[in-house]
Design a protein around this motif. Sequence first.
Motif, PDB file in Angstrom:
ATOM      1  N   GLY A  39       0.809  -1.211   0.000  1.00  9.61           N
ATOM      2  CA  GLY A  39       0.000   0.000   0.000  1.00  9.61           C
ATOM      3  C   GLY A  39       0.843   1.261   0.000  1.00  9.61           C
ATOM      4  N   GLY A  40       0.150   2.392  -0.064  1.00 13.23           N
ATOM      5  CA  GLY A  40       0.826   3.685  -0.001  1.00 13.23           C
ATOM      6  C   GLY A  40       1.734   3.962  -1.186  1.00 13.23           C
ATOM      7  N   PRO A  41       2.568   4.993  -1.060  1.00  8.76           N
ATOM      8  CA  PRO A  41       3.403   5.422  -2.185  1.00  8.76           C
ATOM      9  C   PRO A  41       4.537   4.460  -2.546  1.00  8.76           C
ATOM     10  N   ALA A  42       4.906   3.568  -1.642  1.00  8.66           N
ATOM     11  CA  ALA A  42       6.000   2.625  -1.919  1.00  8.66           C
ATOM     12  C   ALA A  42       5.468   1.205  -2.109  1.00  8.66           C
ATOM     13  N   ASP A  43       4.220   1.070  -2.519  1.00  5.80           N
ATOM     14  CA  ASP A  43       3.586  -0.232  -2.683  1.00  5.80           C
ATOM     15  C   ASP A  43       4.421  -1.144  -3.575  1.00  5.80           C
ATOM     16  N   GLY A  44       4.693  -2.343  -3.072  1.00  3.09           N
ATOM     17  CA  GLY A  44       5.441  -3.333  -3.846  1.00  3.09           C
ATOM     18  C   GLY A  44       6.950  -3.240  -3.697  1.00  3.09           C
ATOM     19  N   LEU A  45       7.450  -2.208  -3.047  1.00  3.03           N
ATOM     20  CA  LEU A  45       8.900  -2.060  -2.856  1.00  3.03           C
ATOM     21  C   LEU A  45       9.423  -3.205  -2.009  1.00  3.03           C
ATOM     22  N   ARG A  46      10.501  -3.809  -2.457  1.00  2.00           N
ATOM     23  CA  ARG A  46      11.135  -4.898  -1.711  1.00  2.00           C
ATOM     24  C   ARG A  46      12.456  -4.381  -1.174  1.00  2.00           C
ATOM     25  N   MET A  47      12.779  -4.791   0.048  1.00  2.00           N
ATOM     26  CA  MET A  47      14.017  -4.343   0.674  1.00  2.00           C
ATOM     27  C   MET A  47      14.471  -5.376   1.694  1.00  2.00           C
ATOM     28  N   LYS A  48      15.650  -5.184   2.255  1.00  2.00           N
ATOM     29  CA  LYS A  48      16.197  -6.068   3.289  1.00  2.00           C
ATOM     30  C   LYS A  48      16.217  -5.313   4.614  1.00  2.00           C
ATOM     31  N   GLU A  93      10.978  16.697   2.483  1.00  2.00           N
ATOM     32  CA  GLU A  93      10.665  15.311   2.168  1.00  2.00           C
ATOM     33  C   GLU A  93       9.351  14.914   2.821  1.00  2.00           C
ATOM     34  N   ALA A  94       8.552  14.153   2.110  1.00  2.00           N
ATOM     35  CA  ALA A  94       7.343  13.572   2.679  1.00  2.00           C
ATOM     36  C   ALA A  94       7.752  12.285   3.405  1.00  2.00           C
ATOM     37  N   VAL A  95       7.154  12.043   4.569  1.00  2.00           N
ATOM     38  CA  VAL A  95       7.496  10.882   5.388  1.00  2.00           C
ATOM     39  C   VAL A  95       6.287   9.948   5.456  1.00  2.00           C
ATOM     40  N   TYR A  96       6.530   8.673   5.206  1.00  2.00           N
ATOM     41  CA  TYR A  96       5.479   7.665   5.247  1.00  2.00           C
ATOM     42  C   TYR A  96       5.936   6.521   6.149  1.00  2.00           C
ATOM     43  N   LEU A  97       5.002   5.969   6.915  1.00  2.00           N
ATOM     44  CA  LEU A  97       5.323   4.861   7.814  1.00  2.00           C
ATOM     45  C   LEU A  97       4.651   3.577   7.351  1.00  2.00           C
ATOM     46  N   LEU A 118       8.635 -10.850   4.569  1.00  2.00           N
ATOM     47  CA  LEU A 118       7.805 -10.252   5.604  1.00  2.00           C
ATOM     48  C   LEU A 118       7.003  -9.129   4.968  1.00  2.00           C
ATOM     49  N   ARG A 119       5.905  -8.739   5.593  1.00  2.00           N
ATOM     50  CA  ARG A 119       5.068  -7.700   4.998  1.00  2.00           C
ATOM     51  C   ARG A 119       4.903  -6.536   5.974  1.00  2.00           C
ATOM     52  N   TYR A 120       5.027  -5.336   5.422  1.00  2.00           N
ATOM     53  CA  TYR A 120       4.815  -4.104   6.173  1.00  2.00           C
ATOM     54  C   TYR A 120       3.711  -3.331   5.468  1.00  2.00           C
ATOM     55  N   GLY A 121       2.647  -3.002   6.201  1.00  2.00           N
ATOM     56  CA  GLY A 121       1.509  -2.310   5.623  1.00  2.00           C
ATOM     57  C   GLY A 121       1.590  -0.816   5.842  1.00  2.00           C
ATOM     58  N   PHE A 122       1.120  -0.064   4.865  1.00  2.00           N
ATOM     59  CA  PHE A 122       1.108   1.396   4.919  1.00  2.00           C
ATOM     60  C   PHE A 122       0.221   1.862   6.070  1.00  2.00           C
ATOM     61  N   ASP A 123       0.726   2.789   6.861  1.00  2.00           N
ATOM     62  CA  ASP A 123      -0.027   3.394   7.959  1.00  2.00           C
ATOM     63  C   ASP A 123      -0.654   4.679   7.432  1.00  2.00           C
ATOM     64  N   ILE A 124      -1.934   4.631   7.138  1.00  2.00           N
ATOM     65  CA  ILE A 124      -2.620   5.777   6.527  1.00  2.00           C
ATOM     66  C   ILE A 124      -2.597   6.999   7.429  1.00  2.00           C
ATOM     67  N   ALA A 125      -2.407   6.796   8.728  1.00  2.00           N
ATOM     68  CA  ALA A 125      -2.377   7.921   9.666  1.00  2.00           C
ATOM     69  C   ALA A 125      -1.002   8.572   9.760  1.00  2.00           C
ATOM     70  N   SER A 126      -0.021   8.042   9.010  1.00  2.00           N
ATOM     71  CA  SER A 126       1.319   8.640   9.083  1.00  2.00           C
ATOM     72  C   SER A 126       1.283  10.034   8.488  1.00  2.00           C
ATOM     73  N   SER A 138      17.064  -6.034   9.091  1.00  2.00           N
ATOM     74  CA  SER A 138      17.571  -6.953  10.104  1.00  2.00           C
ATOM     75  C   SER A 138      16.796  -6.729  11.394  1.00  2.00           C
ATOM     76  N   ASP A 139      16.680  -7.750  12.175  1.00  2.00           N
ATOM     77  CA  ASP A 139      16.032  -7.694  13.493  1.00  2.00           C
ATOM     78  C   ASP A 139      14.546  -7.363  13.452  1.00  2.00           C
ATOM     79  N   ARG A 140      13.893  -7.508  12.324  1.00  2.00           N
ATOM     80  CA  ARG A 140      12.445  -7.321  12.183  1.00  2.00           C
ATOM     81  C   ARG A 140      11.909  -6.074  12.909  1.00  2.00           C
ATOM     82  N   PRO A 141      12.275  -4.891  12.428  1.00  2.00           N
ATOM     83  CA  PRO A 141      11.790  -3.668  13.090  1.00  2.00           C
ATOM     84  C   PRO A 141      10.264  -3.582  13.022  1.00  2.00           C
ATOM     85  N   ARG A 142       9.668  -2.907  14.014  1.00  2.00           N
ATOM     86  CA  ARG A 142       8.210  -2.761  14.047  1.00  2.00           C
ATOM     87  C   ARG A 142       7.718  -1.797  12.983  1.00  2.00           C
ATOM     88  N   VAL A 143       8.549  -0.791  12.652  1.00  2.00           N
ATOM     89  CA  VAL A 143       8.149   0.258  11.712  1.00  2.00           C
ATOM     90  C   VAL A 143       9.282   0.521  10.733  1.00  2.00           C
TER      91      VAL A 143
END
Length: 77
Positions: free
Chosen positions: A16-25, A52-56, A68-76, A27-32
Amino acid sequence: METTEVKAWETVVLDGGPADGLRMKVSDRPRVVQVTFPCRIEAAPQGGVRAEAVYLYRRDYSVTTEPLRYGFDIASP
């Protein structure tokens, strides 16, 4: 001196969001994960400025294997 051991890098995909589909690496499974996107500036003052616009993206804990999957936080901001 204290050292911290970095766990193995894991692949994540942003959902979701502006970086939908972006794959990255990560470590340590961050929460955000924070994604920034440069903004165009009109009539910048001498010496320059940068904006810069900031998205979480928040980790989806139901996904436990790669990628692993990280979902766009619409409230960011």
